[in-house]
Design a protein around this motif. Structure first.
Motif, PDB file in Angstrom:
ATOM      1  N   GLY A 182     -39.502 -29.314   7.261  1.00 16.99           N
ATOM      2  CA  GLY A 182     -39.382 -27.876   7.043  1.00 16.99           C
ATOM      3  C   GLY A 182     -38.199 -27.519   6.173  1.00 16.99           C
ATOM      4  O   GLY A 182     -37.172 -28.203   6.186  1.00 16.99           O
ATOM      5  N   TYR A 183     -38.356 -26.448   5.406  1.00 15.62           N
ATOM      6  CA  TYR A 183     -37.252 -25.938   4.581  1.00 15.62           C
ATOM      7  C   TYR A 183     -37.133 -24.436   4.810  1.00 15.62           C
ATOM      8  O   TYR A 183     -38.120 -23.700   4.742  1.00 15.62           O
ATOM      9  CB  TYR A 183     -37.476 -26.226   3.100  1.00 15.62           C
ATOM     10  N   ALA A 184     -35.915 -23.972   5.087  1.00 16.42           N
ATOM     11  CA  ALA A 184     -35.645 -22.553   5.310  1.00 16.42           C
ATOM     12  C   ALA A 184     -34.501 -22.109   4.404  1.00 16.42           C
ATOM     13  O   ALA A 184     -33.634 -22.906   4.034  1.00 16.42           O
ATOM     14  CB  ALA A 184     -35.282 -22.323   6.776  1.00 16.42           C
ATOM     15  N   ARG A 185     -34.510 -20.816   4.046  1.00 15.52           N
ATOM     16  CA  ARG A 185     -33.449 -20.293   3.178  1.00 15.52           C
ATOM     17  C   ARG A 185     -33.255 -18.811   3.438  1.00 15.52           C
ATOM     18  O   ARG A 185     -34.215 -18.074   3.675  1.00 15.52           O
ATOM     19  CB  ARG A 185     -33.817 -20.486   1.701  1.00 15.52           C
ATOM     20  N   VAL A 186     -31.988 -18.362   3.408  1.00  8.97           N
ATOM     21  CA  VAL A 186     -31.671 -16.933   3.388  1.00  8.97           C
ATOM     22  C   VAL A 186     -30.734 -16.684   2.216  1.00  8.97           C
ATOM     23  O   VAL A 186     -29.946 -17.555   1.837  1.00  8.97           O
ATOM     24  CB  VAL A 186     -31.038 -16.439   4.712  1.00  8.97           C
ATOM     25  N   SER A 187     -30.821 -15.481   1.647  1.00  4.58           N
ATOM     26  CA  SER A 187     -30.073 -15.187   0.424  1.00  4.58           C
ATOM     27  C   SER A 187     -28.631 -14.781   0.662  1.00  4.58           C
ATOM     28  O   SER A 187     -27.776 -15.001  -0.188  1.00  4.58           O
ATOM     29  CB  SER A 187     -30.777 -14.060  -0.355  1.00  4.58           C
ATOM     30  N   THR A 188     -28.351 -14.139   1.794  1.00  2.00           N
ATOM     31  CA  THR A 188     -26.994 -13.632   2.027  1.00  2.00           C
ATOM     32  C   THR A 188     -26.397 -14.247   3.288  1.00  2.00           C
ATOM     33  O   THR A 188     -27.107 -14.711   4.173  1.00  2.00           O
ATOM     34  CB  THR A 188     -26.997 -12.096   2.167  1.00  2.00           C
ATOM     35  N   ALA A 210     -40.338 -20.714  13.504  1.00  4.47           N
ATOM     36  CA  ALA A 210     -41.694 -20.848  12.958  1.00  4.47           C
ATOM     37  C   ALA A 210     -41.948 -22.270  12.476  1.00  4.47           C
ATOM     38  O   ALA A 210     -43.031 -22.833  12.688  1.00  4.47           O
ATOM     39  CB  ALA A 210     -41.904 -19.848  11.816  1.00  4.47           C
ATOM     40  N   LEU A 211     -40.960 -22.873  11.847  1.00  4.18           N
ATOM     41  CA  LEU A 211     -41.109 -24.239  11.333  1.00  4.18           C
ATOM     42  C   LEU A 211     -41.219 -25.249  12.475  1.00  4.18           C
ATOM     43  O   LEU A 211     -42.031 -26.176  12.417  1.00  4.18           O
ATOM     44  CB  LEU A 211     -39.935 -24.588  10.412  1.00  4.18           C
ATOM     45  N   GLU A 212     -40.406 -25.043  13.509  1.00  5.27           N
ATOM     46  CA  GLU A 212     -40.502 -25.932  14.671  1.00  5.27           C
ATOM     47  C   GLU A 212     -41.854 -25.773  15.365  1.00  5.27           C
ATOM     48  O   GLU A 212     -42.465 -26.744  15.795  1.00  5.27           O
ATOM     49  CB  GLU A 212     -39.356 -25.639  15.648  1.00  5.27           C
ATOM     50  N   GLY A 213     -42.340 -24.504  15.415  1.00  3.22           N
ATOM     51  CA  GLY A 213     -43.646 -24.236  16.012  1.00  3.22           C
ATOM     52  C   GLY A 213     -44.781 -24.861  15.225  1.00  3.22           C
ATOM     53  O   GLY A 213     -45.845 -25.163  15.783  1.00  3.22           O
ATOM     54  N   ALA A 214     -44.552 -25.071  13.915  1.00  3.10           N
ATOM     55  CA  ALA A 214     -45.576 -25.690  13.064  1.00  3.10           C
ATOM     56  C   ALA A 214     -45.525 -27.211  13.135  1.00  3.10           C
ATOM     57  O   ALA A 214     -46.313 -27.891  12.469  1.00  3.10           O
ATOM     58  CB  ALA A 214     -45.396 -25.229  11.621  1.00  3.10           C
ATOM     59  N   GLY A 215     -44.596 -27.747  13.940  1.00  2.97           N
ATOM     60  CA  GLY A 215     -44.545 -29.190  14.131  1.00  2.97           C
ATOM     61  C   GLY A 215     -43.614 -29.943  13.209  1.00  2.97           C
ATOM     62  O   GLY A 215     -43.749 -31.168  13.055  1.00  2.97           O
ATOM     63  N   CYS A 216     -42.657 -29.247  12.579  1.00  2.00           N
ATOM     64  CA  CYS A 216     -41.715 -29.934  11.684  1.00  2.00           C
ATOM     65  C   CYS A 216     -40.731 -30.756  12.508  1.00  2.00           C
ATOM     66  O   CYS A 216     -40.092 -30.251  13.428  1.00  2.00           O
ATOM     67  CB  CYS A 216     -40.952 -28.921  10.829  1.00  2.00           C
ATOM     68  N   SER A 217     -40.608 -32.035  12.184  1.00  2.00           N
ATOM     69  CA  SER A 217     -39.697 -32.917  12.912  1.00  2.00           C
ATOM     70  C   SER A 217     -38.304 -32.941  12.290  1.00  2.00           C
ATOM     71  O   SER A 217     -37.334 -33.302  12.944  1.00  2.00           O
ATOM     72  CB  SER A 217     -40.265 -34.333  12.972  1.00  2.00           C
ATOM     73  N   ARG A 218     -38.205 -32.558  11.012  1.00  2.45           N
ATOM     74  CA  ARG A 218     -36.898 -32.462  10.351  1.00  2.45           C
ATOM     75  C   ARG A 218     -36.821 -31.129   9.626  1.00  2.45           C
ATOM     76  O   ARG A 218     -37.814 -30.669   9.053  1.00  2.45           O
ATOM     77  CB  ARG A 218     -36.694 -33.601   9.343  1.00  2.45           C
ATOM     78  N   LEU A 219     -35.633 -30.524   9.656  1.00  2.00           N
ATOM     79  CA  LEU A 219     -35.429 -29.230   9.011  1.00  2.00           C
ATOM     80  C   LEU A 219     -34.230 -29.298   8.066  1.00  2.00           C
ATOM     81  O   LEU A 219     -33.202 -29.887   8.408  1.00  2.00           O
ATOM     82  CB  LEU A 219     -35.185 -28.131  10.051  1.00  2.00           C
ATOM     83  N   PHE A 220     -34.386 -28.657   6.902  1.00  2.00           N
ATOM     84  CA  PHE A 220     -33.302 -28.521   5.942  1.00  2.00           C
ATOM     85  C   PHE A 220     -33.196 -27.045   5.585  1.00  2.00           C
ATOM     86  O   PHE A 220     -34.203 -26.324   5.606  1.00  2.00           O
ATOM     87  CB  PHE A 220     -33.572 -29.348   4.684  1.00  2.00           C
ATOM     88  N   SER A 221     -31.994 -26.591   5.244  1.00  2.00           N
ATOM     89  CA  SER A 221     -31.848 -25.158   4.953  1.00  2.00           C
ATOM     90  C   SER A 221     -30.743 -24.900   3.940  1.00  2.00           C
ATOM     91  O   SER A 221     -29.869 -25.739   3.710  1.00  2.00           O
ATOM     92  CB  SER A 221     -31.547 -24.393   6.245  1.00  2.00           C
ATOM     93  N   TRP A 259     -41.630 -21.215   5.682  1.00  2.00           N
ATOM     94  CA  TRP A 259     -42.083 -20.052   6.440  1.00  2.00           C
ATOM     95  C   TRP A 259     -42.850 -19.087   5.541  1.00  2.00           C
ATOM     96  O   TRP A 259     -43.887 -18.580   5.873  1.00  2.00           O
ATOM     97  CB  TRP A 259     -40.870 -19.368   7.082  1.00  2.00           C
ATOM     98  N   ARG A 260     -42.272 -18.854   4.341  1.00  2.00           N
ATOM     99  CA  ARG A 260     -42.896 -17.967   3.367  1.00  2.00           C
ATOM    100  C   ARG A 260     -42.604 -18.519   1.987  1.00  2.00           C
ATOM    101  O   ARG A 260     -41.562 -19.143   1.766  1.00  2.00           O
ATOM    102  CB  ARG A 260     -42.335 -16.544   3.533  1.00  2.00           C
ATOM    103  N   LEU A 317     -46.520 -21.036   5.648  1.00  2.00           N
ATOM    104  CA  LEU A 317     -47.109 -20.488   6.870  1.00  2.00           C
ATOM    105  C   LEU A 317     -47.621 -19.056   6.700  1.00  2.00           C
ATOM    106  O   LEU A 317     -48.739 -18.740   7.102  1.00  2.00           O
ATOM    107  CB  LEU A 317     -46.089 -20.554   8.012  1.00  2.00           C
ATOM    108  N   ASN A 318     -46.823 -18.165   6.117  1.00  2.00           N
ATOM    109  CA  ASN A 318     -47.223 -16.752   6.018  1.00  2.00           C
ATOM    110  C   ASN A 318     -48.401 -16.524   5.081  1.00  2.00           C
ATOM    111  O   ASN A 318     -49.266 -15.694   5.357  1.00  2.00           O
ATOM    112  CB  ASN A 318     -46.039 -15.886   5.566  1.00  2.00           C
ATOM    113  N   GLU A 319     -48.432 -17.231   3.960  1.00  2.00           N
ATOM    114  CA  GLU A 319     -49.512 -17.034   2.980  1.00  2.00           C
ATOM    115  C   GLU A 319     -50.726 -17.906   3.268  1.00  2.00           C
ATOM    116  O   GLU A 319     -51.707 -17.833   2.530  1.00  2.00           O
ATOM    117  CB  GLU A 319     -49.013 -17.328   1.559  1.00  2.00           C
ATOM    118  N   CYS A 320     -50.651 -18.732   4.296  1.00  2.00           N
ATOM    119  CA  CYS A 320     -51.750 -19.648   4.638  1.00  2.00           C
ATOM    120  C   CYS A 320     -52.118 -20.559   3.471  1.00  2.00           C
ATOM    121  O   CYS A 320     -53.299 -20.847   3.238  1.00  2.00           O
ATOM    122  CB  CYS A 320     -52.985 -18.873   5.111  1.00  2.00           C
ATOM    123  N   ILE A 321     -51.107 -20.983   2.709  1.00  2.00           N
ATOM    124  CA  ILE A 321     -51.333 -21.960   1.641  1.00  2.00           C
ATOM    125  C   ILE A 321     -51.149 -23.341   2.258  1.00  2.00           C
ATOM    126  O   ILE A 321     -50.112 -23.636   2.856  1.00  2.00           O
ATOM    127  CB  ILE A 321     -50.354 -21.761   0.468  1.00  2.00           C
TER     128      ILE A 321
END
Length: 197
Positions: free
Chosen positions: A4-10, A21-32, A62-63, A91-95
């Motif tokens: 999983g990859y997550a990002r916030v701008s500020t 959401a990423l953990e719920g989707a079954g991601c075993s490793r996360l980067f941000s 996530w998006r 996840l959000n766009e179902c791609i």
């Protein structure tokens, strides 16, 4: 494996919603990445996530805009993942490139990106043509005005090219090119450097 990859701008935003959401989707490793704009594709967290992916893995976000905001760059990145035999899920766009429907959505995105590039190119060419028709100069501002060129031409009768160029605070080659351009307009041919010194 799902990565999983997550990002916030500020800095005042938090990653909790995306991580859950990423953990719920079954991601075993996360980067941000925290406090980094999506317009930049050179991000430490994203770099680590891409390096951790191996053939058969899936990158999950996530998006889509968490991965990036430029459609062309997104398509290029997802294309690179495909070439490495890595799937992609938003996840959000179902791609989901693991399904035929997800591949279709990806190809629609690629077509839109190509369409966007074509439109930009057409608008740029049309704008340049219109500017030329109005007699506007395109490109960087000229180093010397026409009056300065005339003055430089007079000064060259008594001073070396380097001295005259220093007087106008430009490189001698720039002065030479500008005077060459002027002579082409005036005489219909390009003069040699010897003619101008």
């Amino acid at each position: 494996m799902k990565i999983g990859y997550a990002r916030v701008s500020t800095e005042d935003q938090n990653l909790d919603l995306q991580i859950a959401a990423l953990e719920g989707a079954g991601c075993s490793r996360l980067f941000s990445d925290h406090g980094i704009s999506g317009s930049q594709f050179s991000r430490p967290g994203l770099k680590c996530a891409l390096e951790a992916l191996a053939p058969g893995d899936t990158l999950v976000v996530w998006r889509l805009d968490r991965l990036g905001r430029t459609l062309r760059k997104l398509v290029e990145l997802i294309d690179e993942l495909g070439a490495r035999d890595i799937e992609f899920v938003s996840l959000n766009e179902c791609i989901n490139t693991t399904s035929s429907g997800g591949v279709l959505v990806f190809h629609v995105m690629a077509a839109l990106a190509q369409f966007e590039r074509s439109l930009i190119s057409e608008r740029t060419r049309a704008g340049m043509a219109a500017a030329r028709a109005r007699g506007q100069h395109l490109g960087r501002r000229r180093a010397l005005t026409q009056a300065q060129c005339d003055e430089a031409g007079v000064l060259l009768a008594a001073s070396p090219l380097a001295v005259v160029a220093a007087r106008f605070e430009i490189h001698p080659r720039t002065l030479q090119r500008r005077l060459d351009d002027r002579s082409v307009v005036a005489n219909g041919h390009r003069s040699s450097p010897e003619d101008l010194t």
